[in-house]
Design an enzyme around this catalytic site. Structure first.
Site, PDB file in Angstrom:
ATOM      1  N   HIS A 162       0.881  -1.146  -0.024  1.00 19.50           N
ATOM      2  CA  HIS A 162      -0.160  -0.202  -0.053  1.00 19.50           C
ATOM      3  C   HIS A 162       0.912   1.372  -0.114  1.00 19.50           C
ATOM      4  CE1 HIS A 162      -3.023   3.048   0.894  1.00 19.50           C
ATOM      5  NE2 HIS A 162      -2.275   3.490   1.930  1.00 19.50           N
ATOM      6  N   HIS A 167       1.169   4.686  -2.469  1.00 22.82           N
ATOM      7  CA  HIS A 167       1.797   6.278  -2.258  1.00 22.82           C
ATOM      8  C   HIS A 167       2.927   6.771  -2.919  1.00 22.82           C
ATOM      9  CE1 HIS A 167      -1.337   7.354   0.795  1.00 22.82           C
ATOM     10  NE2 HIS A 167      -1.317   6.255   1.336  1.00 22.82           N
ATOM     11  N   GLU A 208      -6.281   9.222  -0.664  1.00 20.18           N
ATOM     12  CA  GLU A 208      -6.418   7.860  -0.359  1.00 20.18           C
ATOM     13  C   GLU A 208      -7.579   7.181  -0.812  1.00 20.18           C
ATOM     14  OE1 GLU A 208      -4.194   5.466   1.405  1.00 20.18           O
ATOM     15  OE2 GLU A 208      -4.150   7.293   2.882  1.00 20.18           O
ATOM     16  N   SER A 227      -3.781   0.658  -4.484  1.00 23.23           N
ATOM     17  CA  SER A 227      -2.979  -0.733  -3.982  1.00 23.23           C
ATOM     18  C   SER A 227      -3.790  -1.969  -3.680  1.00 23.23           C
ATOM     19  CB  SER A 227      -2.283  -0.228  -2.976  1.00 23.23           C
ATOM     20  OG  SER A 227      -3.239   0.268  -1.561  1.00 23.23           O
TER      21      SER A 227
HETATM   22 FE   LIG Z   1      -2.435   5.476   2.893  1.00 26.20          FE
END
Ligand SMILES: [Fe+2]
Length: 292
Positions: A162, A167, A208, A227
């Site tokens: 993730h 990110h 997010e 992700s």
């Molecule tokens: Fe995150």
């Protein structure tokens, strides 16, 4: 990183200097003593780290490198279908390794020439003000562990897949990196916990779990969606609402399941205009007015 305390396995520092990660009984790695020992050792690396020092090397098994390779391959195919072009191009430029889990130093060294960002190790939950605040200075807190190899497409916690595939690839884009920095600026600027919480909610529903229109298709740019092997297939069927600061700040979310309410920007410029400008200028008073 995800932002809610209950989502992270608690990390306890022991008197002898060691660290224990308290996995829940339903965690896929709960009954695997070797995995648990590795989790403890990896968490200890972050607990002992000082910003500015190199991030200590985390040990992974061959099975874990295979999880990375498998998930990287599967997600890359999905990104071409579901991710915004800005993300796909940034990922290509960043060039993360596909055959092994990169060390956070390795990710930082790829990222820094592109947007100036560097990673910091996190053992588990980082307090909101610290997590967001350092974004303004070009730092991103990240866990180093990887999900249990028995379930490569599932994790109950934010893991390195993730943090780096979600990110990291986003932070390789100048335009998205600027938005992360502005979120950090906002977190440094606001004083009350309510205002900080509002800033974090906007982050949650954008960087997010954000989606946007691109060439008449709904695409994802949020790291949480990009992700997630399952969620990336589902977001188009969720309750999609127009980008709206007050609405995002007032919407509750449950981090333990797929996000069923998402907010769509009309374009990346629209996101920058609405959310970037908000983070660049917000203070406790402007946020109070939005919290009605
Ligand atoms: Fe995150």
């Amino acid at each position: 990183m995800f932002e809610e305390a209950q989502y992270f396995a608690p990390v306890a520092a022991n008197e002898d200097g060691s660290v224990t990660v308290q996995l829940a009984a339903n965690h896929p790695g709960f009954a695997d003593p070797i995995y648990r020992a590795r989790r403890n050792a990896i968490a200890a690396l972050a607990v002992g780290h000082t910003r500015g020092d190199p991030i200590p090397h985390a040990e992974y098994t061959d099975e874990e490198h295979e999880v990375w390779a498998l998930v990287t391959r599967e997600l890359a195919a999905k990104h071409h279908k579901y991710a915004v072009t800005e993300f796909v191009n940034a990922a290509e430029e960043l060039g993360l390794p596909t055959d092994h889990i990169p060390q956070l130093e390795e990710v930082s060294d790829l990222l820094t020439p592109l947007t100036g960002f560097r990673y910091l190790p996190a053992a588990g939950l980082v307090p909101l003000r610290e997590f967001y605040g350092v974004l303004a200075d070009g730092y991103f807190h990240s866990t180093q562990y990887i999900r249990h190899h028995s379930v490569p497409f599932y994790t109950p916690e934010p893991d390195i897949i993730h943090e780096v595939i979600g990110h990291g690839n986003t932070l390789a884009s100048r335009r998205f990196a600027d938005l992360y920095r502005l979120a950090g600026r906002a977190a440094q600027h606001v004083e009350t916990e309510e205002a900080l919480e509002f800033v974090s909610k906007i982050f949650w529903f954008t960087l997010e779990f954000g989606v946007m229109n691109e060439n008449n298709e709904l695409k994802a740019y949020g790291a949480g969606i990009l992700s997630s092997y399952g969620e990336i297939e589902e977001f188009r069927g969720m309750d999609i609402r127009p980008l709206d600061l007050a609405a995002m700040g007032a919407t509750e979310y449950d981090i333990t399941k797929y996000q069923d309410v998402l907010f769509a920007a009309a374009s990346l410029s629209h996101l920058e205009d609405v959310v970037g400008s908000f983070w660049a200028t917000c203070d406790d008073d402007t946020i109070d007015k939005l919290r009605v």
